[in-house]
Write a protein that holds these residues in place. Structure first.
Motif, PDB file in Angstrom:
ATOM      1  N   ARG A  50      -4.777   5.707 -12.813  1.00 17.08           N
ATOM      2  CA  ARG A  50      -5.272   4.610 -11.976  1.00 17.08           C
ATOM      3  C   ARG A  50      -4.850   4.793 -10.514  1.00 17.08           C
ATOM      4  NH1 ARG A  50      -2.123   0.172 -14.852  1.00 17.08           N
ATOM      5  NH2 ARG A  50      -0.852   2.004 -15.340  1.00 17.08           N
ATOM      6  N   PRO A  51      -5.499   4.087  -9.590  1.00 15.18           N
ATOM      7  CA  PRO A  51      -5.128   4.222  -8.178  1.00 15.18           C
ATOM      8  C   PRO A  51      -3.637   4.018  -7.938  1.00 15.18           C
ATOM      9  CG  PRO A  51      -7.179   3.013  -8.360  1.00 15.18           C
ATOM     10  CD  PRO A  51      -6.682   3.208  -9.767  1.00 15.18           C
ATOM     11  N   HIS A  52      -3.078   4.921  -7.129  1.00 15.06           N
ATOM     12  CA  HIS A  52      -1.658   4.877  -6.800  1.00 15.06           C
ATOM     13  C   HIS A  52      -1.474   5.490  -5.417  1.00 15.06           C
ATOM     14  CE1 HIS A  52      -2.436   8.744  -8.736  1.00 15.06           C
ATOM     15  NE2 HIS A  52      -1.464   9.247  -7.995  1.00 15.06           N
ATOM     16  N   PRO A  53      -0.377   5.207  -4.738  1.00 14.98           N
ATOM     17  CA  PRO A  53      -0.201   5.626  -3.342  1.00 14.98           C
ATOM     18  C   PRO A  53       0.667   6.869  -3.187  1.00 14.98           C
ATOM     19  CG  PRO A  53       1.436   3.977  -3.866  1.00 14.98           C
ATOM     20  CD  PRO A  53       0.679   4.236  -5.141  1.00 14.98           C
ATOM     21  N   ASN A  74       6.005   8.143  -6.219  1.00 10.53           N
ATOM     22  CA  ASN A  74       4.969   8.920  -5.525  1.00 10.53           C
ATOM     23  C   ASN A  74       5.226   9.045  -4.031  1.00 10.53           C
ATOM     24  OD1 ASN A  74       3.395   9.170  -7.937  1.00 10.53           O
ATOM     25  ND2 ASN A  74       2.710   7.072  -7.644  1.00 10.53           N
ATOM     26  N   PHE A  75       6.387   8.622  -3.598  1.00 11.98           N
ATOM     27  CA  PHE A  75       6.702   8.618  -2.173  1.00 11.98           C
ATOM     28  C   PHE A  75       7.687   9.736  -1.840  1.00 11.98           C
ATOM     29  CE2 PHE A  75       6.135   3.845  -2.909  1.00 11.98           C
ATOM     30  CZ  PHE A  75       4.784   3.886  -2.606  1.00 11.98           C
ATOM     31  N   VAL A  76       7.390  10.440  -0.743  1.00 13.33           N
ATOM     32  CA  VAL A  76       8.247  11.528  -0.256  1.00 13.33           C
ATOM     33  C   VAL A  76       8.437  11.322   1.233  1.00 13.33           C
ATOM     34  CG1 VAL A  76       8.312  14.006   0.245  1.00 13.33           C
ATOM     35  CG2 VAL A  76       7.528  13.209  -1.991  1.00 13.33           C
ATOM     36  N   SER A  77       9.653  11.541   1.724  1.00 15.29           N
ATOM     37  CA  SER A  77       9.877  11.447   3.164  1.00 15.29           C
ATOM     38  C   SER A  77      11.208  12.078   3.527  1.00 15.29           C
ATOM     39  CB  SER A  77       9.860   9.989   3.632  1.00 15.29           C
ATOM     40  OG  SER A  77       9.985   9.910   5.040  1.00 15.29           O
ATOM     41  N   SER A  78      11.322  12.469   4.786  1.00 13.15           N
ATOM     42  CA  SER A  78      12.612  12.921   5.302  1.00 13.15           C
ATOM     43  C   SER A  78      13.529  11.739   5.583  1.00 13.15           C
ATOM     44  CB  SER A  78      12.412  13.745   6.578  1.00 13.15           C
ATOM     45  OG  SER A  78      11.798  12.949   7.586  1.00 13.15           O
ATOM     46  N   ARG A  79      12.953  10.507   5.541  1.00 10.07           N
ATOM     47  CA  ARG A  79      13.721   9.306   5.894  1.00 10.07           C
ATOM     48  C   ARG A  79      13.726   8.309   4.729  1.00 10.07           C
ATOM     49  NH1 ARG A  79      10.005   7.212   9.997  1.00 10.07           N
ATOM     50  NH2 ARG A  79       8.536   8.581   8.926  1.00 10.07           N
ATOM     51  N   PRO A  80      14.886   8.022   4.154  1.00 13.17           N
ATOM     52  CA  PRO A  80      14.942   7.053   3.052  1.00 13.17           C
ATOM     53  C   PRO A  80      14.369   5.682   3.419  1.00 13.17           C
ATOM     54  CG  PRO A  80      17.005   8.267   3.206  1.00 13.17           C
ATOM     55  CD  PRO A  80      16.209   8.639   4.421  1.00 13.17           C
ATOM     56  N   ASP A  81      14.524   5.269   4.678  1.00 12.81           N
ATOM     57  CA  ASP A  81      13.997   3.963   5.064  1.00 12.81           C
ATOM     58  C   ASP A  81      12.469   3.934   5.010  1.00 12.81           C
ATOM     59  OD1 ASP A  81      14.098   5.756   7.316  1.00 12.81           O
ATOM     60  OD2 ASP A  81      13.623   4.066   8.620  1.00 12.81           O
ATOM     61  N   ARG A  82      11.829   5.094   5.211  1.00 14.74           N
ATOM     62  CA  ARG A  82      10.368   5.155   5.134  1.00 14.74           C
ATOM     63  C   ARG A  82       9.913   4.936   3.691  1.00 14.74           C
ATOM     64  NH1 ARG A  82       5.893   4.333   5.004  1.00 14.74           N
ATOM     65  NH2 ARG A  82       4.120   5.390   5.991  1.00 14.74           N
ATOM     66  N   ARG A 119      11.573   3.132   1.477  1.00 15.19           N
ATOM     67  CA  ARG A 119      11.776   1.710   1.210  1.00 15.19           C
ATOM     68  C   ARG A 119      10.615   0.885   1.761  1.00 15.19           C
ATOM     69  NH1 ARG A 119      17.256   3.195   2.205  1.00 15.19           N
ATOM     70  NH2 ARG A 119      17.096   2.655   4.425  1.00 15.19           N
ATOM     71  N   GLU A 120      10.121   1.247   2.935  1.00 12.92           N
ATOM     72  CA  GLU A 120       8.990   0.531   3.526  1.00 12.92           C
ATOM     73  C   GLU A 120       7.722   0.736   2.701  1.00 12.92           C
ATOM     74  OE1 GLU A 120       6.039  -1.302   5.732  1.00 12.92           O
ATOM     75  OE2 GLU A 120       8.185  -1.694   5.512  1.00 12.92           O
ATOM     76  N   ALA A 121       7.501   1.966   2.195  1.00 13.01           N
ATOM     77  CA  ALA A 121       6.327   2.230   1.368  1.00 13.01           C
ATOM     78  C   ALA A 121       6.381   1.429   0.065  1.00 13.01           C
ATOM     79  CB  ALA A 121       6.226   3.726   1.073  1.00 13.01           C
ATOM     80  N   LYS A 122       7.544   1.306  -0.520  1.00 13.44           N
ATOM     81  CA  LYS A 122       7.698   0.506  -1.732  1.00 13.44           C
ATOM     82  C   LYS A 122       7.328  -0.954  -1.454  1.00 13.44           C
ATOM     83  CE  LYS A 122      11.646   1.300  -3.909  1.00 13.44           C
ATOM     84  NZ  LYS A 122      13.091   1.654  -4.071  1.00 13.44           N
ATOM     85  N   ARG A 123       7.816  -1.464  -0.344  1.00 11.82           N
ATOM     86  CA  ARG A 123       7.492  -2.850   0.029  1.00 11.82           C
ATOM     87  C   ARG A 123       5.991  -3.027   0.244  1.00 11.82           C
ATOM     88  NH1 ARG A 123       5.541  -5.693   3.555  1.00 11.82           N
ATOM     89  NH2 ARG A 123       5.113  -3.852   4.852  1.00 11.82           N
ATOM     90  N   ALA A 124       5.386  -2.073   0.950  1.00 15.88           N
ATOM     91  CA  ALA A 124       3.965  -2.183   1.288  1.00 15.88           C
ATOM     92  C   ALA A 124       3.078  -2.097   0.044  1.00 15.88           C
ATOM     93  CB  ALA A 124       3.594  -1.088   2.288  1.00 15.88           C
ATOM     94  N   TRP A 125       3.425  -1.212  -0.907  1.00 16.14           N
ATOM     95  CA  TRP A 125       2.622  -1.132  -2.123  1.00 16.14           C
ATOM     96  C   TRP A 125       2.753  -2.398  -2.951  1.00 16.14           C
ATOM     97  CZ3 TRP A 125      -1.472   1.083  -3.761  1.00 16.14           C
ATOM     98  CH2 TRP A 125      -1.769   1.172  -5.127  1.00 16.14           C
ATOM     99  N   ARG A 126       3.957  -2.914  -3.039  1.00 14.45           N
ATOM    100  CA  ARG A 126       4.176  -4.156  -3.780  1.00 14.45           C
ATOM    101  C   ARG A 126       3.415  -5.314  -3.142  1.00 14.45           C
ATOM    102  NH1 ARG A 126       9.380  -4.219  -3.451  1.00 14.45           N
ATOM    103  NH2 ARG A 126       9.883  -3.157  -5.394  1.00 14.45           N
ATOM    104  N   ALA A 127       3.304  -5.290  -1.822  1.00 15.28           N
ATOM    105  CA  ALA A 127       2.630  -6.374  -1.093  1.00 15.28           C
ATOM    106  C   ALA A 127       1.120  -6.190  -0.997  1.00 15.28           C
ATOM    107  CB  ALA A 127       3.220  -6.486   0.310  1.00 15.28           C
TER     108      ALA A 127
END
Length: 299
Positions: A57-60, A255-263, A265-273
């Motif tokens: 199913r769709p995922h980010p 499904n999130f990858v970044s050089s910055r852990p805070d990025r 955390r923001e992606a998790k918030r945005a997908w949930r929202a």
């Protein structure tokens, strides 16, 4: 003997997804990346019952590029850019997530009616820090557009980067090598030592590296600068992957990858929202953010 040319041996973690299995060697506790590669999954091989299929199913995703390469079967890709692309064996689907993309992967209808086959490799590539937040993009490279070396019982398709004097047209963001190696019984192929980081993965059959037998579905990370020869007495299919070493680590969560852990955390918030873009014509369902993801790194 193995230690003289192999730096690490990474055994797979196998997940049963109902009807087929996925064997994952990256990321692992002992290692997150080989060159830009930070996720390495072998899907199947499997043959699903008639009328069934895979429905991812769709995922980010953020800050990475996904590479889908099939040995057998077919998958319909759809994404939030409006792209709809069928991928079949030997072709490449390269999806660059950049600052954020959503996609789904499903068995085509004609495959379901016959009972779909599924076999292939899906990888994720880290993006250099300057490219992590680039605009999302999608690229399909047909099998016929990828260069092949065909000699002495070896058929090597170059999926990304340059090897054996051949260069694939597939976009790369960092130094990358990626090839599908098919060895007939009795054939051998040299593994070039030029890339900073390299790994061999035995997907099918039997093979030895410098005379040492390889275990199936296992990633062998080669020591830098050391040339080696892959040989098969009875026939094999192996993947060669790697490229430039990254100077900074990458963090992986679901499904999130970044050089910055805070990025992340923001992606998790945005997908949930519900703030990521939708996939046109495939927005009736989605994969929710998990409490405990199957894919994590251990920085």
């Amino acid at each position: 003997m193995l230690d003289s040319f192999v730096e690490q041996v990474i055994a797979p973690v196998t997940h049963d997804l109902g009807g087929f299995k996925v064997h994952r060697t990256l990321p692992a506790k002992e290692r997150t990346m080989v060159g830009p590669f930070l996720f390495f999954d072998q899907m199947g091989p499997a043959h699903l019952p008639q009328g069934q299929g895979i429905d991812v199913r769709p995922h980010p995703h953020i800050n990475l590029a996904t590479v889908t390469y099939l040995f057998d079967g077919a998958i319909d890709h759809r994404d939030s850019l409006g792209v709809r692309q069928r991928i079949e064996p030997g072709a490449v689907n390269l999806m660059t997530a950049g600052h954020g993309i959503v996609h789904s992967e499903r068995s085509p209808g004609d495959e379901r009616s016959a009972g779909p086959a599924l076999s292939g490799i899906q990888t994720w590539l880290a993006l250099p820090e300057a490219d992590e937040e680039r605009d999302p993009a999608f690229e399909h490279v047909a099998a016929g557009a990828l260069p092949e070396l065909d000699a002495d019982g070896v058929r090597a398709r170059i999926i990304m980067g340059g090897l054996w004097g051949l260069t694939a047209p597939t976009t790369t963001y960092a130094g990358t090598i990626y090839a599908d190696l098919r060895l007939a019984p009795g054939a051998s192929v040299p593994i070039d030592a030029a890339a900073e980081e390299r790994a061999i993965y035995l997907a099918e059959g039997e093979a030895v590296l410098e005379g040492v037998p390889l275990l199936p579905r296992t990633l062998y990370v080669l020591r830098p600068g050391i040339a080696a020869t892959l040989h098969s007495a009875t026939g094999a299919r192996a993947m060669l992957c790697g490229g430039d070493a990254f100077a900074t680590p990458r963090h992986v969560w679901w499904n999130f990858v970044s050089s910055r852990p805070d990025r992340i955390r923001e992606a998790k918030r945005a997908w949930r929202a519900g703030e990521f873009p939708a996939v046109p014509d495939d927005d009736a369902e989605f994969i929710p953010l998990p409490d405990i993801p199957l894919t994590v790194s251990y920085p």
